[in-house]
Structures are given as C-alpha cells and as structure tokens.
Scaffold this motif. Structure first.
Motif, mmCIF file in Angstrom:
data_model
loop_
_atom_site.group_PDB
_atom_site.id
_atom_site.type_symbol
_atom_site.label_atom_id
_atom_site.label_comp_id
_atom_site.label_asym_id
_atom_site.label_seq_id
_atom_site.Cartn_x
_atom_site.Cartn_y
_atom_site.Cartn_z
ATOM 1 N N ILE A 296 1.115 -1.390 0.133
ATOM 2 C CA ILE A 296 -0.199 -0.469 0.378
ATOM 3 C C ILE A 296 0.920 1.220 -0.373
ATOM 4 N N ALA A 297 1.713 1.243 0.955
ATOM 5 C CA ALA A 297 2.856 2.257 0.236
ATOM 6 C C ALA A 297 3.510 2.738 -0.466
ATOM 7 N N GLY A 298 3.959 1.421 -1.027
ATOM 8 C CA GLY A 298 4.842 1.417 -2.881
ATOM 9 C C GLY A 298 3.209 2.307 -3.514
ATOM 10 N N ARG B 98 12.840 11.386 0.749
ATOM 11 C CA ARG B 98 11.356 10.297 1.959
ATOM 12 C C ARG B 98 10.727 9.549 1.833
ATOM 13 N N TRP B 99 9.725 9.328 1.028
ATOM 14 C CA TRP B 99 9.052 8.316 0.712
ATOM 15 C C TRP B 99 10.107 7.531 0.330
ATOM 16 N N ILE B 100 11.035 6.790 -0.351
ATOM 17 C CA ILE B 100 11.819 5.768 -0.770
ATOM 18 C C ILE B 100 12.205 5.707 0.853
ATOM 19 N N ALA B 101 12.889 6.693 1.302
ATOM 20 C CA ALA B 101 13.496 6.311 3.261
ATOM 21 C C ALA B 101 12.065 5.324 3.990
ATOM 22 N N CYS C 285 10.270 0.721 6.284
ATOM 23 C CA CYS C 285 8.436 0.242 6.203
ATOM 24 C C CYS C 285 8.856 -2.126 7.129
ATOM 25 N N PRO C 286 9.421 -2.453 6.504
ATOM 26 C CA PRO C 286 10.017 -4.305 6.519
ATOM 27 C C PRO C 286 10.913 -4.385 6.656
ATOM 28 N N VAL C 287 11.808 -3.278 7.993
ATOM 29 C CA VAL C 287 12.588 -2.980 8.528
ATOM 30 C C VAL C 287 12.503 -3.384 10.364
ATOM 31 N N VAL C 288 10.989 -2.189 10.240
ATOM 32 C CA VAL C 288 10.650 -2.124 11.330
ATOM 33 C C VAL C 288 9.468 -3.162 11.911
#
Length: 496
Positions: free
Chosen positions: A199-201, A221-224, A229-232
């Motif tokens: 969804i973020a994508g 900022r959006w790419i970061a 997302c998968p990291v957290v």
C-alpha cells in the motif's frame, strides 16, 4: 446587517461541521454495534477461533514464544511459530475477562472502530449521509470475514494506514513517520502486515505521478519510509521468520484450494459482492470520474487479490472508497462535503452540533450498556459445528484414548480442550508435504485404502468426524464401530 454577515451566519463554522461529522460517525458505529450484537453467535462460527484463543492463553500462562508444534500428534516437534501472537493474546485476554462473550465484544468493538474510521475519512470529502452510507455498505459486504481471529484487529490499522498515506501523497508531503509504529503493531497482530509495504508503494507511485521528479528531496523521504517499513516489521519475537511464513500461503501451499476463505471469487456464492462490483464499475463509467494511473493500479491490485482469495474482500471494499473519496468530492460537487456545508442547514444539524458533548456522552453510555447486556443476559457460544461439545463430553466420559483422527473443522476445539489434533487450521505452516492433499483424498471415491494407511501410520485410536464427513462409509467398511452420533458429530472406535 450586511450580506457578508448574513452569509457567515448561514454557513456553519468549521467546528460545528466537524462536530456534526463526528456525530454521524458515532451513529454509524452504534448502529453497527447493535446489528452485530443481534448476530453475535455468527462471529464464533470459525473453527480456528478455538486454537487462536488457546495459543493466547498458553502464552499468558507460560510467557514463552513457541518454536515447535505441540498441539498436533501428526506434526509434533515440527517448526511452528505463533507469528500472530499479539492478536492471540488479545483474544485470550478477552476470553479471560468474559468468556466467549468477551471475545465477541472485543471483535464487535474492533469492527465498529473500523466502520467509524472509514466513515470519518470518507466524510472529509463526501457529504455525511453518503459517507455513512458507503461505510454501512462496506461493512455489510465484508461481513463474511467477521470471525474471532486476529485479522480483525488489523482492519482499523489498514484503513488509517491507507487514508493517511494517500492523503500525504495528495498534499505532496512526506508520509507521517509515526505510521511506522503501526507497522510494528500490525506485524505482531497478523501476518498480513506485508500488505503495508504494498500500500505504501502505491501511495508513493501516486506521489510520483503528481510531481514526477520535480521534488527529489520529497521522493527520497518516501523511499526512506518505504525501506523502513520492512525493517521495523522485524521488531517481532520471530524476526525474519514472521515475514517468511507469509509466503508459504501465497506460493505453493497445498491447503489453499481446499479452504473456503482461500478460494477464488465465486459469483454464485457472493451475489451481493458481485452486484456491488458491477454497480461500482457502472458508476465509474457513467460518471467519467478521472483518477490517476497509480490509483487505478491500486484498484486493480485490490480487485485481483480479492478475486484470487475471498478472505481479502476487505481490501477492495474498505480501501477503494477511501482512496477515491477525494476524486468524487472534487469532481462531483453535489456529493461533496463542501456543497453540504454551504447549503442551507436544517434544524436537526444545528441541534446535533449544539449538543455535541451530551450526545457523545449518551453514545458512550449506550455502548457500555449494550456490552453489559450482552455479557449478563446472553451467553454466546460457538456452534457445535465447530465445538462438537456433546461428542467430546462422550469421549471424556468413556475415556477414549490414543491419537484421534478428526475432521478439519474439529481441529481447533480439540486443541482448546488439550487433545492433540490430527489436522487443524494451522495449514500456513503445518500439515504440508502432501499431508493435507492426502487427507482430502481419503474422503473421495477410492479413498478407503488411503484412509486405512493413515489409520495405521498415525496409530489412530478413535475418530471424531463431522456429520457430513464423506469418510464415514469407509470406517464402516473397515470394521470400525460407530460409538456416538448426533446431528453435528460422529465418533468411531475400533471394533474390539
């Protein structure tokens, strides 16, 4: 009095508008609470509710995260993780507080919160009557997934996540960083947290379609955010394992075609949903609503996932209206909140706005009273179609022992009552390697020798079958004795 002053008096203040909007949202949540309470028993029809609660209860008792299966005799000791541990703990806490009534009350409250949030975000662009109408319709269309399982707790999260990310894209600003906390919560509640990445994508693509490459700092900022997302999501007791297990269903899981909620869309069984789909696309065609290519792709994605697996119907019916609300409000003024605000307001709306706090207080009292009434006057219990309570009482009183061969729908209740299952609903990780397909073959024509082999291989001491289990004639032919039968369950034991 000047014309400007008259106009200012005729148009309600922003505060009054927001209060009225909030009251409309409370109204839809209250109606949903009442409707769901009338059909509370339907929430407990899923056989998986039993083992979900049991896993949560065991965690509360032991404070340990399981790494191997201890609930079945067929796959005992095999790797298995409680990847949805937090959702299971919430169900267990509700059960400890109020039994199955407590579980139902928690599920109803979560669904009502979802409907409230959907109406709130829709009401930002659409007139309140349309917003609550769409929220009611969406809630009704996804009612088949209203079960006492952890996925329900993710519904409010996914609505907030989608609405705020697409809103940030529309306003051409960075995504709210605090939303990453929702990913952590989501990851520990249910395995569908990987949808947050997708969804973020799509929200990021929507931004890219608006600004192209004109604002590289914003895109960065959006790419970061997307990379984080998968990291957290790794802030989870099982780390990477929680992500990896989600792919066992999507790719090559033999149980998928055998479980109703994982099957593809069937128009003959989903007539209301089919009509809603056709009405929506008819409306899009005749209204000539203009939407960007990124949102169009998002609609196609949610529709594809829904048509592939029935359980994902909520992605389409909850999220598509939220994503399209801004286009409808801007391109169809008669349906917009702005038009509704500037129209001559009637006495009812003024009454609601002026009595905002008393109405909110009454709403809270009514919800509390409804929950108390549910807990005190009506005990909700799962159906014997999944509980087999009388059959299990017979098994206990007659001291049936040994490994059990059970119908799929009875696996959860066996686990809940401390009896190791033959098969149950944990097919996302267990009962693979041909086991589930073999079990299915035992109920087909020519399945008797396969069943006989399974009985010997797993040293089956008794069988608990649903009343419509097609394997019953094979047990009769193999010389097993029908020890118990009612309209829900049958018990077979070897003929001494």
């Amino acid at each position: 009095m000047s014309e400007l002053q008259l106009t200012m008096r005729a148009v309600p203040s922003s505060e009054d508008t927001q209060r009225t909007r909030l009251i409309f949202c409370l109204f839809v949540a209250l109606v949903m609470a009442f409707a769901l309470t009338m059909f509370a028993g339907a929430i407990l029809q899923d056989p998986d509710s039993w083992w979900q609660v049991k896993v949560g209860l065991d965690f509360l008792a032991n404070r340990t995260f399981p790494t191997v299966d201890t609930y079945s005799h067929t796959f005992a000791g095999q790797p298995w993780i409680a990847k949805e541990w937090l959702g299971q703990v919430l169900l267990a806490l509700a059960y400890q507080a109020g039994g199955w009534n407590g579980v139902v009350a928690l599920i109803i409250a979560t669904i009502c919160l979802t409907v409230f949030l959907m109406a709130w975000f829709l009401g930002e662009w659409l007139k309140p009557t349309l917003a609550i109408g769409l929220a009611f319709a969406a809630a009704a269309l996804i009612s088949p997934i209203y079960t006492a399982r952890p996925h329900i707790f993710t519904l409010p999260i996914i609505v907030v996540w989608t609405a705020l990310l697409f809103e940030a894209s529309r306003q051409e600003r960075a995504p709210p960083w605090w939303l990453l906390a929702l990913v952590v919560l989501w990851a520990n509640l249910h395995a569908t947290f990987t949808l947050s990445f997708v969804i973020a994508g799509f929200a990021g693509l929507d931004l890219l379609a608006r600004i192209r490459l004109s604002k590289p700092a914003l895109l960065a900022r959006w790419i970061a955010f997307g990379l984080l997302c998968p990291v957290v999501s790794l802030i989870h007791p099982y780390g990477f394992k929680a992500i990896l297990t989600t792919f066992t269903v999507a790719y090559g899981n033999e149980a998928v075609p055998l479980i109703t909620e994982w099957r593809a869309f069937n128009a003959t069984e989903q007539f209301p949903q089919e009509m809603a789909l056709m009405l929506m696309f008819f409306g899009l065609l005749v209204s000539r609503l203009r939407i960007g290519w990124a949102k169009a792709l998002f609609i196609v994605f949610t529709l594809h996932v829904y048509l592939s697996h029935l359980r994902f119907m909520y992605l389409f019916f909850l999220l598509v209206p939220v994503v399209l609300a801004v286009e409808v409000g801007q391109q169809c003024p008669s349906l917009s909140l702005g038009k509704w605000v500037t129209e001559k307001r009637d006495g009812l709306e003024q009454f609601l706005a002026r009595r905002f706090y008393p109405i909110c207080g009454v709403a809270i009292i009514l919800v509390t009273a409804a929950i108390s009434m549910l807990n005190s006057t009506h005990q909700v219990m799962p159906s014997q179609k999944t509980s087999a309570s009388d059959a299990l009482a017979f098994a206990e009183s007659h001291h049936l022992s040994g490994n059990v061969l059970n119908s799929y729908n009875f696996g959860g209740t066996l686990i809940f009552h401390g009896i190791k299952s033959y098969i149950d609903g944990r097919t996302d990780q267990l009962f693979l390697g041909g086991f589930t397909t073999t079990d299915d073959e035992t109920g087909h024509s020519g399945g008797k020798p396969i069943l006989e082999a399974q009985l010997k291989k797993y040293a089956i001491g008794w069988a608990l079958l649903s009343a419509d289990d097609s394997r019953q004639p094979f047990f009769d032919e193999l010389g097993w004795k029908r020890a118990y039968a009612d309209k829900y369950a049958v018990i077979y034991v070897p003929d001494a």
